[in-house]
Design a protein around this motif. Structure first.
Motif, short mmCIF file in Angstrom:
data_model
loop_
_atom_site.label_atom_id
_atom_site.label_comp_id
_atom_site.label_asym_id
_atom_site.label_seq_id
_atom_site.Cartn_x
_atom_site.Cartn_y
_atom_site.Cartn_z
N TYR A 21 1.95 -1.86 4.78
CA TYR A 21 2.67 -0.59 4.73
C TYR A 21 4.01 -0.79 5.45
O TYR A 21 4.04 -1.34 6.56
CB TYR A 21 1.84 0.51 5.39
N THR B 152 -3.36 -5.56 2.47
CA THR B 152 -2.49 -4.44 2.13
C THR B 152 -1.50 -4.19 3.26
O THR B 152 -1.91 -4.13 4.44
CB THR B 152 -3.30 -3.17 1.85
N GLY C 228 0.81 -1.22 0.00
CA GLY C 228 0.00 0.00 0.00
C GLY C 228 0.84 1.26 0.00
O GLY C 228 0.38 2.30 -0.46
N GLY C 229 2.05 1.18 0.50
CA GLY C 229 2.93 2.35 0.54
C GLY C 229 4.09 2.09 1.49
O GLY C 229 4.09 1.13 2.26
N PHE C 230 5.12 2.95 1.41
CA PHE C 230 6.25 2.82 2.34
C PHE C 230 6.90 4.17 2.52
O PHE C 230 6.86 5.05 1.64
CB PHE C 230 7.25 1.77 1.86
N SER C 231 7.48 4.36 3.68
CA SER C 231 8.15 5.62 4.01
C SER C 231 9.62 5.35 4.29
O SER C 231 10.05 4.21 4.49
CB SER C 231 7.49 6.26 5.24
N GLN D 157 8.18 0.57 6.49
CA GLN D 157 9.02 1.73 6.83
C GLN D 157 10.49 1.32 6.69
O GLN D 157 10.92 0.33 7.28
CB GLN D 157 8.75 2.20 8.25
N ASN E 293 4.10 1.34 -5.28
CA ASN E 293 2.82 1.11 -4.59
C ASN E 293 1.88 0.30 -5.48
O ASN E 293 1.81 0.51 -6.69
CB ASN E 293 2.15 2.43 -4.22
#
Length: 838
Positions: free
Chosen positions: A107, A105, A44-47, A109, A67
């Motif tokens: 996520y 989903t 779903g996303g990553f930082s 880091q 993503n």
């Protein structure tokens, strides 16, 4: 409200990431979840956290993740992303955390630690100039990422740099400090304490009986002990070179039949006087001898024929190295061995091996096992890299042709012929592409072209005058394109022809000349055609005052036409050249001393025929030959007018006597090249000449004389005079003013190649020379020689030809002192050479 943050452990083949379970409290997440090992999720996303200079978006691009893509935990895609970050060499640490799972989903880091960049480097402990050099050698550039590996390799590099020079106690300390003027930047300080140079005091051996300590130390080419007067080889300890020398000791034993010899132990001992000693313990074993030598599998050659190459008899001391060289060769172009014999006869796929089959006491039986296979033929020959030189110019020189049987000797000869053209770099290595199934081979020659044209400059000082030459030499000319505008790049090239325009001048003379040579007349056979015309004006020069009187002159107009042919017998290294030349001399109050008389006003003619038989197998390079020889014998003569015209020459004036000059000249020259290593070559030169006459009443012509001494620059060459270089003496000063009718010269020159790059070939040399000039047979003594020795260097650049300088010492006095007991020696002379090779 909380969520679970899990540190994910991923193990790839090349990296390991530490995993820690960690719980972080967040008010926005209402549920607690965990991931399923091996399950496929949607990213779903990553930082990215921990960044200082890089943007988050840049690091995301580095990972290769996007993503919405499927991803497993753990899995290859995540492992690959982490590996990419490490491979970028921008980060010292990468951790990955599972931030949240929402159904299928996930996520993530990424927490990274950026590597600092190098700003300034300071090196202390050495002089400023050396510090700058060391910094450049280690490639410590501003902006380089500072890693632990960089620090370790830099420290080891500097330490080895100085230990290899004999500073065995060198200490290197490296520190880094943050540079507050910028973000994530460090300064590096390097301190080098090299200490004092450590010498080898002694090298001692134990266990050696067959060889003395002195002979074993002699086998060590790189590691030497110190003693007073040793200047040619330092006594420093270099570990790699020392290891090579230990192998050389074993090889020395092996060459004398001690095949079981080994180094049991070697020790480095520090002495109280800050020197070291090396102790080497050897185990010699027994000495072995050859027993029976059997040939197996040979059909094309008899045992007796192979034995003439092997040159090893029953009862000889066993020498495995020599056995290998006689069977498989010594990697030199002139290797004479069994495998080369087969390769020269088309047996490209033949294998020849020496196998020890039986050892009884101290006797070893050897079988030479031969698998001949079928003869191979050349299928295709190509030349790559000749952009300016036309294909036919190269192909006509090759000794390997499609359809011929494969021959190693012809390959080596082809390499030489390409090198002798002078258009290409010396390092020509053919690539052989064998086809085992069809018993054929393709041969590809890759060449690198160098400049075919030269600006010719010669300079020298002798006899009180500067001698200079300016000319243009086009060594790869194409005269058929001379009227094609598009061919001028900047001149028409590619056909291998030679065209030369020259101007030579000093205070006392000037010369203009034009010459042209076609090496393959008609384009089908190796027979050359040459043509030249020239004009020379010489003025009376007073050697006592150094003055030039231009009212007294000698004018020469001449032309020559020559034909040359490559012979097939005794072999095709031989060349027969024939030339017809004509010269017209006009003397205007220009004095030539002939015995007790002076020839001053006259018009003279010189119509001569010159024949020369030469053989040149030197190669592969024109500039730095490493093998072969150059030999020539020549004769130049005119018609014997005085023997057929019934004139009484005893009563004729000099002008009438020499109106049509008559003489004969004989010459003999030989050079041999002996390579001790690929870079160290001995050149041996022997040469001599004789100018004779048919009729004693006419005597020797005042022209065509020999002038010996100096740098060998060809002053006065167009009146037939030959200038013979003999360094260590002033130009032409070893001959009388009239010139000699006999000369001989002997020369030894040891050459060492420094570099053979296409841009410049450089070699250093040391020489011994001896020679002299004689006016006639009555004072001829081949052992009454003028001797010299010296050092020099040669630099060949394609655009300018050969440049050189020699420092030579003449051990004898000049002839003008007539052997007086206190006559001064010639002493040190400097010879500056441009455009000429000795």
């Amino acid at each position: 409200m909380s969520k679970y943050t899990i540190v994910v452990l991923f193990l790839a083949s090349l990296l390991t990431i530490n995993v820690n379970a960690q719980t972080v409290t967040k008010d926005t997440i209402n549920t607690t979840t965990s991931y399923v090992n091996g399950k496929e999720y949607i990213l779903g996303g990553f930082s990215v956290t921990g960044l200082k200079k890089f943007s988050e978006e840049t690091v995301k691009i580095f990972t290769g993740l996007r993503n919405g893509q499927p991803i497993k935990l753990p899995g290859d895609k995540l492992t690959s992303a982490i590996k990419k970050l490490y491979d970028s060499k921008q980060f010292s640490n990468v951790d990955v955390y599972l931030a949240k799972i929402d159904g299928n989903t996930v996520y993530l880091q990424f927490d990274v630690v950026e590597l600092p960049k190098l700003n300034e480097v300071t090196i202390t402990g050495v002089r400023k100039g050396k510090a700058k050099e060391l910094k450049k050698e280690a490639e410590l550039k501003e902006g380089t990422m500072v890693t632990d590996n960089l620090l370790v390799t830099t420290k080891n590099y500097y330490k080895k740099k100085f230990t290899d020079k004999g500073y065995l106690k060198t200490k290197v300390a490296i520190n880094t400090a943050k540079d507050t003027s910028n973000i994530n930047v460090v300064n590096m300080s390097v301190h080098i304490d090299k200490g004092s140079r450590i010498k080898i005091k002694d090298i001692r051996f134990t266990g050696n009986k067959a060889f003395s300590d002195r002979k074993l130390r002699k086998a060590m080419k790189n590691t030497k002990r110190k003693f007073f007067g040793r200047f040619w080889k330092s006594s420093k300890y270099i570990e790699e070179k020392y290891d090579e020398d230990l192998k050389s000791i074993i090889e020395k034993y092996s060459r004398q039949g001690f095949r079981d010899a080994r180094i049991i132990k070697d020790s480095l001992i520090w002495n109280d006087d800050n020197t070291i000693s090396l102790e080497i313990e050897v185990e010699e074993g027994k000495q072995y001898y050859f027993s029976d030598i059997l040939f197996v599998g040979n059909k094309s050659y008899t045992d007796q024929q192979l034995q003439t190459l092997l040159k090893i008899e029953k009862g000889d001391v066993y020498n495995g190295t020599v056995l290998e060289e006689r069977v498989k060769g010594d990697n030199t172009p002139t290797s004479d061995d069994i495998q080369t014999l087969y390769h020269n006869s088309g047996y490209l796929f033949a294998t020849v091996n020496a196998v020890e089959t039986k050892v009884v006491n101290d006797s070893i039986t050897v079988e030479i096992r031969i698998r001949e296979d079928e003869q191979a033929t050349i299928k295709k020959v190509t030349v790559i890299g000749n952009e300016r030189t036309n294909d036919h110019v190269v192909y006509r020189e090759l000794r390997v042709k499609p359809g011929d049987l494969f021959s190693r000797a012809r390959l080596i000869r082809s390499i030489r012929e390409i090198g002798q053209l002078g258009f290409f770099d010396n390092n020509v290595t053919p690539q052989i592409k064998p086809d085992w199934q069809n018993k054929t081979a393709d041969v590809d020659f890759t060449v690198v072209e160098k400049g075919g044209s030269q600006i010719e400059l010669q300079g020298g000082y002798g006899g009180g005058a500067f001698i200079g030459t300016l000319g243009l030499s086009f060594n790869n000319f194409a005269i058929r394109n001379i009227f094609k505008k598009e061919a001028y790049k900047p001149i028409p090239t590619g056909d291998g022809q030679k065209l030369s325009l020259r101007l030579q001048a000093s205070r006392s003379y000037s010369t203009y000349s034009f010459s042209f040579t076609e090496p393959w007349l008609g384009g089908k056979k190796p027979q050359s055609f040459s043509f030249s015309i020239y004009n020379s004006n010489q003025y009376q020069f007073d050697f006592t005052t150094g003055q030039v009187d231009k009212s007294k002159s000698l004018s020469i107009i001449g032309a020559s036409v020559g034909l040359g042919k490559r012979l097939q017998w005794p072999d095709d290294y031989f060349q027969l050249s024939q030339t017809i030349s004509y010269q017209n001399f006009k003397l205007n109050d220009y004095g030539f001393r002939v015995g007790t008389e002076v020839l001053s006003n006259a018009t003279l003619n010189n119509l001569a025929y010159n024949i020369n038989l030469s053989r040149s197998s030197a190669g592969p390079s024109l500039i730095f030959p490493t093998y072969g020889s150059e030999f020539s014998v020549g004769a130049k003569f005119t018609f014997p007018y005085s023997l057929v015209n019934n004139k009484d020459y005893s009563n004729l004036s000099l002008a009438e006597k020499y109106k049509w000059m008559e003489y004969y000249k004989l010459s003999l020259k030989g050079k041999w090249y002996t390579a001790f290593t690929p870079k160290l070559v001995l050149m041996t030169n022997v040469e001599g000449g004789l100018l004779g006459h048919y009729n004693s009443k006419v005597g020797s012509t005042p022209f065509e004389r020999y002038f010996v001494g100096g740098d060998g620059l060809a002053a006065y060459q167009l009146d037939g005079r030959e200038t013979i270089g003999l360094r260590g003496y002033e130009n032409n000063r070893l001959s009388s003013l009239e010139g000699g009718t006999i000369y001989n010269k002997f020369q030894l020159e040891l050459r060492y190649s420094i570099t053979d790059k296409p841009t410049a070939s450089i070699y250093a040399l040391g020489f011994l020379e001896a020679g002299n000039s004689y006016d006639n047979f009555s004072n001829y003594n081949p052992f009454q020689l003028k001797r010299s020795a010296g050092l020099g260097v040669r630099i060949f650049m394609p655009a300018f030809g050969l440049l050189g300088i020699d420092f030579a010492h003449g051990f004898d006095s000049l002839p003008i002192y007539n052997g007086a007991p206190n006559a001064p020696k010639s002493g040190w002379q400097t010879h500056f050479i441009i455009g000429r090779q000795f």
